[in-house]
Structures are given as structure tokens and as C-alpha cells.
Design an enzyme around this catalytic site. Sequence first.
Site, PDB file in Angstrom:
ATOM      1  CG  HIS A   6       2.252  -0.824  -7.400  1.00 41.88           C
ATOM      2  ND1 HIS A   6       1.695  -0.981  -8.643  1.00 41.88           N
ATOM      3  CD2 HIS A   6       1.361  -0.158  -6.641  1.00 41.88           C
ATOM      4  CE1 HIS A   6       0.507  -0.411  -8.649  1.00 41.88           C
ATOM      5  NE2 HIS A   6       0.275   0.084  -7.448  1.00 41.88           N
ATOM      6  CD  GLU A  34      -0.095  -0.401  -3.323  1.00 41.68           C
ATOM      7  OE1 GLU A  34      -1.101   0.302  -3.367  1.00 41.68           O
ATOM      8  OE2 GLU A  34       0.073  -1.375  -4.091  1.00 41.68           O
ATOM      9  CG  ASP A  36      -4.400  -2.212  -4.290  1.00 41.54           C
ATOM     10  OD1 ASP A  36      -4.246  -0.990  -4.143  1.00 41.54           O
ATOM     11  OD2 ASP A  36      -3.704  -2.909  -5.064  1.00 41.54           O
ATOM     12  CG  HIS A  49      -6.103  -2.456  -8.139  1.00 39.74           C
ATOM     13  ND1 HIS A  49      -6.955  -1.960  -9.109  1.00 39.74           N
ATOM     14  CD2 HIS A  49      -5.323  -1.406  -7.767  1.00 39.74           C
ATOM     15  CE1 HIS A  49      -6.694  -0.688  -9.311  1.00 39.74           C
ATOM     16  NE2 HIS A  49      -5.701  -0.327  -8.510  1.00 39.74           N
ATOM     17  CD  GLU A 109      -4.893   2.455  -3.090  1.00 39.30           C
ATOM     18  OE1 GLU A 109      -3.963   1.957  -3.750  1.00 39.30           O
ATOM     19  OE2 GLU A 109      -5.800   3.146  -3.585  1.00 39.30           O
TER      20      GLU A 109
HETATM   21  O1  G3P Z   1      -0.901   3.337  -3.659  1.00 40.88           O
HETATM   22  C1  G3P Z   1      -0.357   3.753  -4.841  1.00 40.88           C
HETATM   23  C2  G3P Z   1      -1.043   3.168  -6.021  1.00 40.88           C
HETATM   24  O2  G3P Z   1      -1.166   1.810  -5.792  1.00 40.88           O
HETATM   25  C3  G3P Z   1      -2.373   3.788  -6.322  1.00 40.88           C
HETATM   26  O3  G3P Z   1      -2.891   3.341  -7.507  1.00 40.88           O
HETATM   27  O4  G3P Z   1      -4.448   2.055  -8.824  1.00 40.88           O
HETATM   28  O5  G3P Z   1      -2.264   1.079  -8.305  1.00 40.88           O
HETATM   29  O6  G3P Z   1      -3.972   1.289  -6.552  1.00 40.88           O
HETATM   30  P1  G3P Z   1      -3.407   1.864  -7.795  1.00 40.88           P
HETATM   31 CA    CA Z   2      -2.743   0.546  -4.728  1.00 38.95          CA
END
Ligand code: G3P
Ligand code: CA
Length: 246
Positions: A6, A34, A36, A49, A109
Site C-alpha cells: 500500500h 498500490e 495514488d 495521496h 487509485e
Molecule cells: O485503495 C485502497 C486505499 O488506498 C484507500 O485509501 O486513503 O489509503 O488511499 P487511501
Molecule cells: Ca490509495
Amino acid sequence: MKIWAHRGCSQSFPENTMTAFSKAVEIPGLTGIELDIQMTKDGEIVVIHDERVDRTTDGIGYVKDFTYRQLRQLIIDAGEEKKEKIPSIQEVLDFLRDKMAQGMLLNIELKNSIIPYEGMEDKILDLIGQRCLLKEVIFSSFYVRSLERIRKRESAVSVGVLDTNVSDCFYKKNGAFDGEDVSVALHPFWKRMDMSRNELKGQTVRAWFSGHLYPELPTGKKLDLGQLECYGITDVFLNEPEVYLS
Ligand code: G3P
Ligand code: CA
């Protein structure tokens, strides 16, 4: 249980940085990374993010108010006098490309539920398509309309419907897509599994966590992945994937 990094290996290294991603690619058995994305004033897609740069860099303000050149002047403190910059998505894709060709997945994301960046979907699809990586990417967003736009242009790509309750992911999926479509996954918060495993049969359920992993649990304890599987979770986005896979 499939394990994702993440924001890269974001417990031990600054989130969404080249260092965090380079540590993640070394983990054996990792399903994917993952990250952002946000967009600069001059339309560059960058990996960060928050809508603002304040939390993770030495700058102040919204990503959308910086040109890419200005944004690259900002510093991310990586400890021990190491410094990082906010990466562009192009830099990250070029770095991960070989690993993705070997089967590693990338969940991008789109952070467009607060600021609906115009044209973000087309730009990211162009960048992924140019590198022939459309099969290796899962596009997710809390803004389901954005996922509809992506699928309208590229009907075969995988998407993930983000929300807090798994039931909200499920109903959003059914509203926007075919409920049986296996290329549309549910991305709920891990503690909000308000449907039974049976009701979720056949669905890919990738659970996300808030904060870092250890603060979620008494120090030293690991998540019980078997228990999470019983809730119908198929994948987890972890800040410390290395603890589970090394
Ligand atoms: O994509 C899952 C997760 O990353 C969503 O929450 O706030 O970490 O982007 P966040
Ligand atoms: Ca995310």
C-alpha cells in the site's frame, strides 16, 4: 490471501516514493503495488495521496496549483539525510514496467472524488496504453463515475470500486457495471465487511486499512489473514507487506 504493498513499502519508507516502490518490487510473492494519483496545474499526473502537499513534503498548497516543475522542487524527508521528490506516474511506470511484464500488478487509485480533475482518465489510460500495460493495471476510485469513464473507453480493463462498507462497494458495482463481472472488484475498508462470505462468493474483495498496520493492533501482533478470508476478503493492501511475505 493476496498481498499488496500500500503506497509501496510505506511503513518503513516514505509513502508513494521511488524508494517505497523499489523496496516493494524486491518482495517475493507480492501480488502488486498500490499508489495514488493527483494532477498538477499543467496536467502532469503525479503520485501523491493527498490533494495538498503539506503532509508529505516541505511545501504548502494544493497539487493542482503547482506546475510539475514547481512540484519537483519540493522535498520529501526520507530520514538519515535522504531526500525524495514526488514522482510522476511516468517515472513510476517506467521503473515498474519490467516487473509488471513478469506478472506484478499495479493498482492506480485515481484521487478524483474531492477534486474532479478534468481529463485524468484519458491521460492515465494513454500513459498505460503507450506502455502496453493495460492488463497489468487495476484502476480504482471512490468516484464511480470516473471508473465508468475508464471502462467506456477501455472495456476490458480491471477496475476496483472503493468505499467504506463492502455493501456500498457492492451496490455501486451493481449500479454502474454488471454485478457478475469479475473484472470489477470491491475495495472496502477491512472492518466494514457487512455482507456474508456467501453473499460475496465470486467477488474479488481487496480490503484497505487506515493508518499503519501496527497501530491497528496491539504491538507485535500480526493480522489473522485466515480470519479475514473467512469474511470474504481475497486481497489486502498492507503498509508492511514485507512482514507477511519475507
Ligand atoms: O485503495 C485502497 C486505499 O488506498 C484507500 O485509501 O486513503 O489509503 O488511499 P487511501
Ligand atoms: Ca490509495
